[in-house]
Design a protein around this motif. Structure first.
Motif, PDB file in Angstrom:
ATOM      1  N   ARG A 132       0.841  -1.208   0.000  1.00 13.68           N
ATOM      2  CA  ARG A 132       0.000   0.000   0.000  1.00 13.68           C
ATOM      3  C   ARG A 132       0.872   1.253   0.000  1.00 13.68           C
ATOM      4  O   ARG A 132       0.581   2.215  -0.709  1.00 13.68           O
ATOM      5  CB  ARG A 132      -0.952  -0.006   1.209  1.00 13.68           C
ATOM      6  N   MET A 155      -5.922   6.275  -0.383  1.00 12.80           N
ATOM      7  CA  MET A 155      -7.166   5.586  -0.711  1.00 12.80           C
ATOM      8  C   MET A 155      -7.015   4.813  -2.026  1.00 12.80           C
ATOM      9  O   MET A 155      -7.405   3.651  -2.126  1.00 12.80           O
ATOM     10  CB  MET A 155      -8.307   6.607  -0.798  1.00 12.80           C
ATOM     11  N   VAL A 156      -6.406   5.458  -3.026  1.00 16.91           N
ATOM     12  CA  VAL A 156      -6.216   4.787  -4.318  1.00 16.91           C
ATOM     13  C   VAL A 156      -5.289   3.571  -4.145  1.00 16.91           C
ATOM     14  O   VAL A 156      -5.524   2.511  -4.734  1.00 16.91           O
ATOM     15  CB  VAL A 156      -5.659   5.768  -5.372  1.00 16.91           C
ATOM     16  N   GLN A 158      -5.024   1.704  -1.465  1.00 14.77           N
ATOM     17  CA  GLN A 158      -5.821   0.632  -0.852  1.00 14.77           C
ATOM     18  C   GLN A 158      -6.659  -0.094  -1.905  1.00 14.77           C
ATOM     19  O   GLN A 158      -6.787  -1.323  -1.876  1.00 14.77           O
ATOM     20  CB  GLN A 158      -6.741   1.205   0.234  1.00 14.77           C
ATOM     21  N   VAL A 159      -7.220   0.679  -2.819  1.00 10.22           N
ATOM     22  CA  VAL A 159      -8.034   0.082  -3.890  1.00 10.22           C
ATOM     23  C   VAL A 159      -7.154  -0.789  -4.785  1.00 10.22           C
ATOM     24  O   VAL A 159      -7.521  -1.928  -5.119  1.00 10.22           O
ATOM     25  CB  VAL A 159      -8.754   1.179  -4.707  1.00 10.22           C
ATOM     26  N   VAL A 161      -4.239  -2.263  -4.130  1.00 10.28           N
ATOM     27  CA  VAL A 161      -3.768  -3.478  -3.452  1.00 10.28           C
ATOM     28  C   VAL A 161      -4.921  -4.471  -3.291  1.00 10.28           C
ATOM     29  O   VAL A 161      -4.746  -5.672  -3.493  1.00 10.28           O
ATOM     30  CB  VAL A 161      -3.091  -3.144  -2.100  1.00 10.28           C
TER      31      VAL A 161
END
Lengths: 200, 200
Positions: A132, A155-156, A158-159, A161
């Motif tokens: 991440r 946030m991106v 997390q998406v 991964v």
């Protein structure tokens, strides 16, 4: 020098034997004696390299973890934009599936132990956190170079991964279920449509 | 009627005991005798309900599988567009994490057996395929109603299921690593930017 080389060989040999035993019988059912028998080494040799069974188990995990940054390095072509590097990572997915397929029983052992042991749990979540962070840096670089909109890099990341983990898990469990390499590239294309700079 | 009811209670009671044993000791190390001792039933009662240990294991899996369609039904509000339903599904992610957290050791046992046994493997990949089909139908409905661009529903469904699986795995392993419910909603928003009808 020759002596040190022999020591490294023995260590690698013990780890390969341990991986074999853990995969076949599970971590709990494997004893140091069985690892030694499989490796053809004495208990003295084992304890010279590892304080115990858990240390060998964690060393296997760290060996795997050392490979985490490799695809990010490989995707770092000279002069490539961040969207190009993201596509480069997607293009490696098929290769990652192939190398991961044989290691799944070992991974399952990591998760199984992680559910019981806080130290293993900590080591098991570490690669996700590292991935991440690496993706967040990549996205922040894309925002800085102007190839991506000013999005939240964490946030991106997390998406991305999540997407990678889910693709990997399904691709390994169900290789015939879809063309997973093509799906990875399609996913990046979809996300870049949302993330990319819109024509003004 | 009372007799049948007692039979169902006994079956559920045996399954709860089996889940307990499999989670604690693993599938391989659990015997029918131990399940019976845990449940406080005779072997005769066990074999009245299940031909063997594997049948009880598969029944636990099917029980879990029966819940697969529930979120899709719940997200089907009257008159809602497909993008609204996708956001509705993302909003359930936090709840799914909470209900999944206690079941992880049991899931790990499913994967562990799946890696050894083709029949368990087949059952293990089934929910992923069902989820991909359900999402593909949803995306096709969005294309038909005009709320989504004419995308490939199967490919988008693979991406959505990968995202869900990856979010779930990370959210359960590392609940403190991110605000996973918020990430799920952000992911859907990002994808809809790419999938949605662009203003003409």
């Amino acid at each position: 020098m020759a002596h040190q080389r022999r020591g490294e060989d023995t260590r690698a040999h013990i780890l390969a034997a341990a991986a074999d035993c853990f995969t076949r019988a599970g971590y709990d059912a494997t004893s140091v004696a069985e690892i030694c028998a499989q490796a053809g080494v004495s208990k003295g040799a084992f304890y010279h390299h590892f304080p115990g069974k858990q240390a060998a188990f964690m060393a296997l995990f760290e060996h795997w973890l050392a490979g985490v940054d490799v695809p990010f390095q490989a995707a770092r072509g000279a002069g490539e934009s961040v969207p190009e590097r993201l596509f480069g990572l997607a293009g490696m997915v098929q290769h990652v599936f192939e190398s991961a397929a044989g290691q799944i029983p070992m991974f399952i052992e990591f998760w199984r132990q992680a559910a019981k042991d806080p130290q293993v749990w900590q080591a098991t979540i570490e690669p996700y956190r590292r991935y991440r962070m690496a993706f967040a840096e990549l996205i922040a670089a894309g925002v800085a170079e102007g190839s991506l909109r000013p999005v939240d890099p964490d946030m991106v990341a997390q998406v991305l991964v999540s997407l990678g983990v889910g693709l990997l898990l399904q691709g390994v469990l169900d290789p015939a279920g879809a063309d997973w390499g093509r799906t990875a590239e399609g996913a990046i294309a979809m996300l870049l449509e949302g993330l990319g700079k819109q024509p003004v």
